[in-house]
Design a protein around this motif. Structure first.
Motif, PDB file in Angstrom:
ATOM      1  N   LEU A 172       0.541  -0.991  -0.233  1.00  0.00           N
ATOM      2  CA  LEU A 172       0.424   0.032  -0.330  1.00  0.00           C
ATOM      3  C   LEU A 172       0.816   1.157  -0.019  1.00  0.00           C
ATOM      4  N   MET A 173       0.928   1.782  -0.611  1.00  0.00           N
ATOM      5  CA  MET A 173       1.383   3.380  -0.900  1.00  0.00           C
ATOM      6  C   MET A 173       0.708   4.579  -1.453  1.00  0.00           C
ATOM      7  N   THR A 174       1.474   5.857  -0.805  1.00  0.00           N
ATOM      8  CA  THR A 174       0.160   7.694  -0.854  1.00  0.00           C
ATOM      9  C   THR A 174       1.152   7.546  -2.252  1.00  0.00           C
ATOM     10  N   VAL A 175      -0.129   8.963  -2.597  1.00  0.00           N
ATOM     11  CA  VAL A 175       0.123   9.563  -4.225  1.00  0.00           C
ATOM     12  C   VAL A 175       1.844   9.660  -3.993  1.00  0.00           C
ATOM     13  N   ASP A 176       2.214  10.477  -2.676  1.00  0.00           N
ATOM     14  CA  ASP A 176       3.563  11.334  -2.204  1.00  0.00           C
ATOM     15  C   ASP A 176       4.189  10.187  -3.427  1.00  0.00           C
ATOM     16  N   GLU A 177       4.497   8.891  -2.137  1.00  0.00           N
ATOM     17  CA  GLU A 177       5.122   7.696  -2.185  1.00  0.00           C
ATOM     18  C   GLU A 177       5.193   6.828  -3.153  1.00  0.00           C
ATOM     19  N   VAL A 178       4.592   6.967  -4.507  1.00  0.00           N
ATOM     20  CA  VAL A 178       4.898   6.843  -5.962  1.00  0.00           C
ATOM     21  C   VAL A 178       5.909   7.666  -6.701  1.00  0.00           C
ATOM     22  N   CYS A 179       4.569   9.364  -6.400  1.00  0.00           N
ATOM     23  CA  CYS A 179       5.591  10.476  -7.036  1.00  0.00           C
ATOM     24  C   CYS A 179       6.875  10.686  -7.271  1.00  0.00           C
ATOM     25  N   ARG A 180       7.310  10.070  -5.297  1.00  0.00           N
ATOM     26  CA  ARG A 180       8.774  10.687  -5.317  1.00  0.00           C
ATOM     27  C   ARG A 180       9.474   8.732  -5.682  1.00  0.00           C
ATOM     28  N   ASN A 237       3.823  12.300 -20.506  1.00  0.00           N
ATOM     29  CA  ASN A 237       2.294  11.124 -21.329  1.00  0.00           C
ATOM     30  C   ASN A 237       1.694  10.223 -20.125  1.00  0.00           C
ATOM     31  N   ILE A 238       0.531  10.311 -20.175  1.00  0.00           N
ATOM     32  CA  ILE A 238      -0.031   9.074 -19.437  1.00  0.00           C
ATOM     33  C   ILE A 238      -0.753   7.778 -20.183  1.00  0.00           C
ATOM     34  N   MET A 239      -0.043   6.480 -19.868  1.00  0.00           N
ATOM     35  CA  MET A 239      -0.713   5.947 -20.409  1.00  0.00           C
ATOM     36  C   MET A 239      -0.944   4.565 -19.223  1.00  0.00           C
ATOM     37  N   LEU A 240      -2.087   4.003 -20.101  1.00  0.00           N
ATOM     38  CA  LEU A 240      -3.339   2.904 -19.606  1.00  0.00           C
ATOM     39  C   LEU A 240      -3.284   1.762 -20.515  1.00  0.00           C
ATOM     40  N   ILE A 266     -11.044   8.632 -15.099  1.00  0.00           N
ATOM     41  CA  ILE A 266      -9.018   9.100 -14.846  1.00  0.00           C
ATOM     42  C   ILE A 266      -9.169  10.308 -16.148  1.00  0.00           C
ATOM     43  N   GLU A 267      -9.028  11.797 -15.124  1.00  0.00           N
ATOM     44  CA  GLU A 267      -8.607  12.967 -15.290  1.00  0.00           C
ATOM     45  C   GLU A 267      -7.837  13.209 -16.913  1.00  0.00           C
ATOM     46  N   GLN A 268      -6.713  12.322 -17.645  1.00  0.00           N
ATOM     47  CA  GLN A 268      -5.803  12.640 -17.370  1.00  0.00           C
ATOM     48  C   GLN A 268      -5.187  10.767 -18.497  1.00  0.00           C
ATOM     49  N   LEU A 269      -5.432  10.772 -19.792  1.00  0.00           N
ATOM     50  CA  LEU A 269      -4.813   9.817 -20.094  1.00  0.00           C
ATOM     51  C   LEU A 269      -4.983   9.956 -21.846  1.00  0.00           C
ATOM     52  N   ASP A 270      -3.788  10.025 -22.731  1.00  0.00           N
ATOM     53  CA  ASP A 270      -3.297  10.565 -23.994  1.00  0.00           C
ATOM     54  C   ASP A 270      -3.217   9.078 -24.528  1.00  0.00           C
ATOM     55  N   VAL A 271      -2.558   7.850 -23.725  1.00  0.00           N
ATOM     56  CA  VAL A 271      -3.021   6.706 -25.043  1.00  0.00           C
ATOM     57  C   VAL A 271      -3.269   5.621 -24.435  1.00  0.00           C
ATOM     58  N   VAL A 272      -3.518   4.809 -24.557  1.00  0.00           N
ATOM     59  CA  VAL A 272      -4.554   3.418 -24.458  1.00  0.00           C
ATOM     60  C   VAL A 272      -3.794   2.462 -24.952  1.00  0.00           C
ATOM     61  N   SER A 273      -3.814   0.825 -23.599  1.00  0.00           N
ATOM     62  CA  SER A 273      -3.288  -0.285 -25.081  1.00  0.00           C
ATOM     63  C   SER A 273      -4.825  -1.191 -24.189  1.00  0.00           C
ATOM     64  N   LEU A 274      -5.212  -1.592 -24.834  1.00  0.00           N
ATOM     65  CA  LEU A 274      -6.849  -2.021 -24.139  1.00  0.00           C
ATOM     66  C   LEU A 274      -7.009  -3.897 -24.802  1.00  0.00           C
ATOM     67  N   ILE A 299      -4.202   6.596  -9.825  1.00  0.00           N
ATOM     68  CA  ILE A 299      -3.551   7.234 -11.473  1.00  0.00           C
ATOM     69  C   ILE A 299      -4.090   9.052 -11.541  1.00  0.00           C
ATOM     70  N   SER A 300      -5.331   9.979 -11.456  1.00  0.00           N
ATOM     71  CA  SER A 300      -5.794  11.049 -12.095  1.00  0.00           C
ATOM     72  C   SER A 300      -4.678  11.445 -10.728  1.00  0.00           C
ATOM     73  N   GLU A 301      -4.545  11.375  -9.484  1.00  0.00           N
ATOM     74  CA  GLU A 301      -3.746  11.624  -8.276  1.00  0.00           C
ATOM     75  C   GLU A 301      -2.313  11.668  -9.392  1.00  0.00           C
ATOM     76  N   VAL A 302      -2.312  11.003  -9.388  1.00  0.00           N
ATOM     77  CA  VAL A 302      -0.632  10.746  -9.490  1.00  0.00           C
ATOM     78  C   VAL A 302      -0.277  11.560 -11.154  1.00  0.00           C
ATOM     79  N   SER A 303      -1.398  11.539 -11.776  1.00  0.00           N
ATOM     80  CA  SER A 303      -0.913  11.966 -13.303  1.00  0.00           C
ATOM     81  C   SER A 303      -0.811  13.865 -12.470  1.00  0.00           C
ATOM     82  N   LYS A 304      -1.268  13.649 -11.859  1.00  0.00           N
ATOM     83  CA  LYS A 304      -1.524  15.846 -11.764  1.00  0.00           C
ATOM     84  C   LYS A 304      -0.359  16.263 -11.630  1.00  0.00           C
TER      85      LYS A 304
END
Length: 232
Positions: free
Chosen positions: A51-59, A96-99, A112-120, A86-91
């Protein structure tokens, strides 16, 4: 806010249209499906992640960010289980943000607020042990349509196994063709399962799958390059 994360690492994208591009991968734990060909078995259960917080992932992302990297790829497991995270980290990044998603949770993907490319990923009956739930394909189609409506770049990837029957493959592709509202410039990537030695003596069948898709969509056949390079 916390989410279960398996790992955060930098590598080359090994699948799909962005193959060879340097990316930072955030791999979540937890998946709503149980595909028998999954090559990240340890990511299926939420319990396997930290379990990680947004800040931990960003660091952690900032620690490994390099000049040749311009994309963060959220993968799994199934990353769309965590749309707000995902939205909070991306901010926090001008990248570019890929899913990389199975596409079966369209309502979550839409959050998800920001998406540039999606591999589905498009799932086939052979991907599961037991009965194939038709809702899986219907939700994948719904996800493709909503992403196209929002002008988000999306391509579909279909993993094929040596055991994949051309008839069932064709049936799924035909349903995609009939139900995707705008097929123009939508690319379908056929991905032969790894290891490639499993395709020895039957690799001629790859042409048959390509011909099926080519009746309806632009198509490429691309294996997992990171497996060939022996990198993560």
């Amino acid at each position: 806010m916390k989410a279960p994360v398996i790992e955060i690492f930098s590598s080359f994208q090994g699948e799909g249209l962005l193959i060879g591009e340097r990316q930072i991968f955030v791999r979540f734990a937890g998946c709503n499906l149980n595909c028998k060909y999954c090559d990240t078995e340890d990511s299926k259960s939420e319990k396997s992640g930290k379990l990680m917080t947004v800040d931990e992932v960003c660091r952690e992302i900032n620690k490994i960010l390099t000049p040749d990297c311009n994309t963060i790829s959220f993968t799994g497991g199934e990353p769309s289980l965590y749309p707000e995270f995902i939205s909070e980290v991306s901010k926090n990044f001008n990248l570019n943000i890929m899913l990389e998603t199975n596409g079966t949770l369209p309502d979550n993907i839409n959050k998800i607020e920001q998406l540039d490319v999606v591999s589905l990923d498009i799932k086939l009956p052979e991907h599961f042990n037991g009965n194939f739930n038709e809702d899986i394909l219907l939700n994948e189609i719904k996800s493709v349509n909503l992403l196209r409506e929002k002008s988000i770049s999306v391509y579909c990837k279909v993993v094929i196994l040596p055991s994949t029957k051309i008839e069932s493959f064709k049936e799924v592709i035909e349903k995609l063709s009939k139900n995707i509202s705008n097929k123009s410039n939508l690319k379908i990537i056929i991905q032969p399962s790894s290891p490639l030695k499993d395709w020895k003596d039957i690799n001629f069948r790859l042409f048959e799958y390509s011909e099926v898709v080519g009746q309806y969509f632009d198509v490429s056949t691309i294996p997992q390059i990171h497996k060939i390079l022996d990198i993560e």
